[in-house]
Design a protein around this motif. Structure first.
Motif, short mmCIF file in Angstrom:
data_model
loop_
_atom_site.label_atom_id
_atom_site.label_comp_id
_atom_site.label_asym_id
_atom_site.label_seq_id
_atom_site.Cartn_x
_atom_site.Cartn_y
_atom_site.Cartn_z
N ILE A 191 -20.49 14.59 4.24
CA ILE A 191 -21.74 14.01 3.72
C ILE A 191 -22.68 15.16 3.32
O ILE A 191 -23.37 15.08 2.31
CB ILE A 191 -22.39 13.09 4.78
CG1 ILE A 191 -21.53 11.83 4.97
CG2 ILE A 191 -23.80 12.68 4.37
CD1 ILE A 191 -21.97 10.93 6.11
N LEU A 202 -27.27 6.59 2.69
CA LEU A 202 -26.10 5.77 3.00
C LEU A 202 -26.45 4.28 2.99
O LEU A 202 -26.31 3.59 3.98
CB LEU A 202 -25.53 6.15 4.38
CG LEU A 202 -25.19 7.62 4.58
CD1 LEU A 202 -24.73 7.88 6.00
CD2 LEU A 202 -24.11 8.07 3.61
N ASP A 203 -26.95 3.83 1.86
CA ASP A 203 -27.30 2.40 1.81
C ASP A 203 -26.75 1.72 0.56
O ASP A 203 -27.30 0.75 0.07
CB ASP A 203 -28.82 2.22 1.91
CG ASP A 203 -29.54 2.80 0.72
OD1 ASP A 203 -28.90 3.54 -0.05
OD2 ASP A 203 -30.73 2.52 0.55
N SER A 204 -25.63 2.25 0.06
CA SER A 204 -25.08 1.64 -1.16
C SER A 204 -24.23 0.41 -0.84
O SER A 204 -24.01 -0.42 -1.70
CB SER A 204 -24.25 2.66 -1.93
OG SER A 204 -23.10 2.98 -1.19
N LEU A 205 -23.76 0.30 0.40
CA LEU A 205 -22.90 -0.83 0.74
C LEU A 205 -23.73 -2.01 1.24
O LEU A 205 -24.12 -2.06 2.40
CB LEU A 205 -21.90 -0.43 1.83
CG LEU A 205 -20.92 0.68 1.46
CD1 LEU A 205 -20.04 1.00 2.65
CD2 LEU A 205 -20.07 0.27 0.28
N LYS A 206 -24.07 -2.88 0.31
CA LYS A 206 -24.80 -4.08 0.72
C LYS A 206 -24.56 -5.18 -0.31
O LYS A 206 -24.07 -4.92 -1.40
CB LYS A 206 -26.29 -3.78 0.87
CG LYS A 206 -26.94 -3.16 -0.33
CD LYS A 206 -28.33 -2.71 0.01
CE LYS A 206 -28.93 -1.92 -1.14
NZ LYS A 206 -30.14 -1.23 -0.79
N ASP A 207 -24.96 -6.41 0.06
CA ASP A 207 -24.75 -7.52 -0.87
C ASP A 207 -26.08 -8.04 -1.39
O ASP A 207 -27.06 -8.03 -0.68
CB ASP A 207 -24.02 -8.66 -0.14
CG ASP A 207 -22.63 -8.22 0.26
OD1 ASP A 207 -21.80 -8.02 -0.62
OD2 ASP A 207 -22.40 -8.02 1.47
N LYS A 240 -20.16 4.85 8.80
CA LYS A 240 -20.68 3.67 9.50
C LYS A 240 -19.62 3.10 10.45
O LYS A 240 -19.92 2.71 11.56
CB LYS A 240 -21.10 2.60 8.48
CG LYS A 240 -22.40 2.94 7.77
CD LYS A 240 -22.76 1.87 6.77
CE LYS A 240 -24.10 2.19 6.13
NZ LYS A 240 -24.40 1.29 5.02
N ASP A 265 -17.63 -3.60 5.55
CA ASP A 265 -17.59 -2.33 4.78
C ASP A 265 -16.20 -1.72 4.79
O ASP A 265 -15.76 -1.14 3.80
CB ASP A 265 -18.61 -1.33 5.36
CG ASP A 265 -20.04 -1.79 5.14
OD1 ASP A 265 -20.25 -2.67 4.29
OD2 ASP A 265 -20.95 -1.29 5.83
N ARG A 297 -15.26 -8.08 -0.31
CA ARG A 297 -16.34 -8.41 0.63
C ARG A 297 -16.39 -9.93 0.84
O ARG A 297 -16.66 -10.40 1.95
CB ARG A 297 -17.69 -7.89 0.12
CG ARG A 297 -17.77 -6.38 0.07
CD ARG A 297 -19.12 -5.90 -0.40
NE ARG A 297 -20.14 -5.97 0.62
CZ ARG A 297 -20.34 -5.05 1.55
NH1 ARG A 297 -19.61 -3.97 1.56
NH2 ARG A 297 -21.29 -5.19 2.43
N LEU A 334 -17.00 7.26 1.85
CA LEU A 334 -17.56 8.18 2.85
C LEU A 334 -18.61 7.46 3.71
O LEU A 334 -18.63 7.57 4.94
CB LEU A 334 -18.20 9.38 2.13
CG LEU A 334 -18.69 10.53 3.00
CD1 LEU A 334 -17.55 11.15 3.78
CD2 LEU A 334 -19.36 11.60 2.14
N GLU A 335 -19.46 6.70 3.02
CA GLU A 335 -20.49 5.93 3.73
C GLU A 335 -19.85 4.91 4.68
O GLU A 335 -20.26 4.80 5.85
CB GLU A 335 -21.37 5.20 2.71
CG GLU A 335 -22.45 4.34 3.32
CD GLU A 335 -23.26 3.58 2.28
OE1 GLU A 335 -23.27 3.99 1.10
OE2 GLU A 335 -23.88 2.58 2.66
#
Lengths: 466, 210
Positions: B193, B205-210, A147, A218, A286, A142-143
């Motif tokens: 959401i 919405l900040d779970s997608l990171k490295d 984005k 993403d 990724r 969803l995120e």
């Protein structure tokens, strides 16, 4: 022919929406992807160079990438059926409709002969890709969907500002590339520069390069892996084709030197991003998405250098499509076997799937741009052009960054193949056909590295002749 | 009359920076839709009648009616109300917005002088695009981001008017459909959401990171 193709795409997408079973969706899909392949062949044989529906032309650039799309999307469709067979019908339908519409809109981008039409279908790819990203229905998908749609739409809107600025040089708002090529040199240099920056920023979300590369990463992460193969190649190629067409226009303007500088800057930053994050990330999807950023960064550098490096850039994108799709198809199998894409949880692949391991080895060696990889040929040409242009600073920066990239790729590959890990209970069996489908694409890239047939070289030369 | 509409449009952009309720955002966007409709109508003389008829109809239906309706629906479905999580204080936002207005005017004077552009339209379009970006940067709630996107879109519409570009119908319709579909999709994602997170902030919405 284009009318027939687009009508068939819409018709089959509509029929997929009405389908009552997985088998019906699958059958419709095979009809579409089979027809798409036939369509590619018939363009090659009967309709080369012809104009379609006023806004499309079957030129060499479009044909090259449409050929790749036809092959990659067929394999992606086959693999999707294997991996999503147990999904409920509704998400299964949505996924396949999105994949089909993504292919159709990317095709329209490849063949578009009008800047505004290119823009329209690039935005259409955003909407189709959103359906693929949201497939998992999880918090992270969803995120990623939010984005992707938000940043791509905003970016593409900025690209539209660039299109509008370019339209100031046209007569009666004719935004066909041919008409623009005739008059663009007379444009106000300041507007041309601003237009190029806006267009580059907008297209960067498709190309997965700096500045809007994050949404592509993403998207690759959240989409099912066969779809990631399509996003990393077919969609990236759509961005590349769009940029190359604009680049061809700007090559005839007094601001070309400035445009080259911008491309070099974005290219170097993209390679830097790739080099840094290839080391940091702990997720295979990724990881290979950042590799796309790094490779497309090299492509931007090639475009920025001009001359023979433009040929190398086109060749690089073509070879990258084969290698990267092959790798993603293998990664899909890895994720299925281990039940995860976490790098620290996966290893000993050589004992689990020998052919898959060889395929990953060959794919990674190809990404490392070592002989006999086709990427070796293109990177060598780009480095030659860097030296020929006397940009030693660029040579130094690229060598250092690519050393980091090579270290990360080699380290992760060895870990994947040999690190001892306990296999999860009840793992899925290796599917030989799935492994072969990825392997063949990588082999094709290796063959291109060993020999570049004259017809292909002439074909690419016809693309860059302007 | 045209100038009055443009001035009202600028005021609506300034007002956007101090709004505290989402419903007011939608009202302002609807107002902007009507103002753009008026602007398009008053520029009837500038082009062929059937081309402007299309633009006028498109503006009225799409910007003044359909989009606000979609946004109201999102507000009703998610139950969001107050814009209380801006990362910058309201007064500072107003100052920043005024700064952008000033910057846009200066830039317009520099860029659009001696060209075929309509300077007033160009300056306001630039200000609208920058205001949309400011809204996105200074607000944490994702609904505000959608509003920012639409403000930018309105700015692009004005920009097209400043340039006086005339695109074929088919392309105009395709562009319109693309943007409408984007907004619909963004609205749907916001609604989803909203069912998953209580506050609908970008912090979620900040779970997608490295």
């Amino acid at each position: 022919m284009m009318t027939v193709y687009l009508l068939i795409a819409v018709l089959i997408a509509g029929l997929m929406a009405l389908a009552r079973s997985h088998a019906q969706v699958r059958a419709l899909g095979y009809v579409f992807y089979g027809l798409q392949l036939l369509f590619a062949l018939s363009i090659w044989m009967f309709a080369r160079g012809s104009e379609q529906l006023q806004f499309f032309t079957f030129d060499a650039l479009g044909m090259l990438f449409f050929g790749l799309l036809s092959v990659i999307s067929l394999v992606a469709f086959y693999q999707s059926n294997v991996y999503l067979a147990e999904d409920p019908l509704h998400p299964f339908q949505t996924y396949h409709i999105s994949l089909l519409l993504l292919c159709a809109s990317a095709t329209a981008v490849y063949f578009s002969n009008n800047l505004a039409v290119t823009w329209v279908f690039l935005e259409a790819t955003t909407l189709a890709t959103a359906g693929l990203i949201y497939h998992g229905r999880s918090a992270s998908s969803l995120e990623a969907t939010w984005k992707y749609v938000f940043i791509c739409s905003t970016g593409i809107l900025l690209a539209y500002l660039g299109v509008l600025l370019l339209s100031t040089v046209t007569i009666h708002g004719d935004l066909s590339y041919a008409a623009l090529a005739d008059v663009i040199a007379t444009g106000n240099p300041l507007y041309l520069k601003i237009a190029f920056v806006f267009i580059l920023v907008g297209y960067s979300c498709k190309l997965e390069v700096f500045p809007l590369y994050t949404v592509g990463i993403d998207a690759n992460y959240a989409a099912p892996t066969p779809a990631s193969a399509v996003v990393s190649t077919v969609l990236v190629n759509a961005g590349f084709v769009s940029l190359l067409r604009v680049y061809r226009l700007f090559a005839q303007t007094p601001v070309y030197g400035w445009v080259s500088g911008v491309l070099l800057l974005c290219g170097v930053i993209s390679v830097l991003v790739g080099a840094v994050y290839l080391r940091r990330t702990n997720h295979y999807k990724r990881f290979f998405a950042y590799s796309t950023t790094e490779n497309l960064g090299i492509v931007l550098i090639g475009l920025g250098l001009g001359g023979v490096a433009v040929f190398a850039a086109v060749f690089h994108v073509m070879a990258h499509s084969l290698v990267k799709s092959g790798i993603f198809f293998n990664v899909a199998q890895i994720g299925r076997i281990y039940g995860s894409y976490r790098i620290n949880r996966i290893g000993n692949y050589i004992c689990v799937n020998r052919l898959g391991a060889v395929s990953m080895l060959l794919g990674t060696v190809s990404l490392l741009a070592l002989p006999p990889s086709a990427l070796f040929i293109s990177e060598l040409m780009i480095f030659k052009q860097v030296i020929a242009s006397g940009r030693w600073w660029l040579f130094g920066v690229m060598v250092v960054l690519l050393c980091f990239v090579m270290y990360s790729l080699a380290y992760r590959l060895l870990r994947l193949l040999y690190k001892p890990v306990a296999l999860p209970e009840g793992e899925h069996a290796v599917n030989r056909l799935v492994t072969w489908s990825g392997f063949v694409l990588i082999l094709l890239a290796v063959v291109l590295g060993i020999m570049q047939p004259d017809p292909l070289v002439n074909f690419i030369e016809s693309i860059i002749a302007w | 009359m045209l100038l009055a509409l443009i001035v009202l449009y600028v005021v609506s952009l300034l007002y956007l920076s101090i709004i505290e309720r989402f419903r007011h955002y939608v009202m302002i966007l609807a107002l902007q839709g009507w103002l753009l409709f008026g602007v398009a109508l008053l520029r009837w003389h500038a082009s062929e009648w059937y081309e402007l008829a299309f633009v006028v109809t498109e503006t009225l239906i799409f910007k003044a009616l359909v989009l606000p309706a979609i946004l109201y629906r999102v507000i009703r479905r998610t139950g969001i109300n107050r814009v209380h999580t801006a990362s910058v204080a309201v007064f500072n936002q107003l100052l920043m917005s005024m700064g952008l207005l000033l910057g846009s005017l200066v830039m317009t004077y520099y860029m659009a002088a001696d060209t075929q552009f309509d300077m007033v339209f160009f300056g306001v379009a630039l200000y609208a695009v920058l205001s949309g970006m400011l809204l996105i940067i200074t607000h944490k709630r994702i609904f505000s981001h959608l509003v920012g996107f639409l403000v930018i879109e309105n700015g692009v519409f004005l920009f097209a008017m400043a340039i006086g570009v005339e695109m074929p119908y088919l392309i105009n319709i395709a562009i319109l459909l693309d943007i409408l579909m984007s907004v619909l999709m963004l609205g749907m994602v916001i609604a989803r959401i909203g069912t998953r997170y209580r506050h609908m902030n970008v912090d979620n919405l900040d779970s997608l990171k490295d």
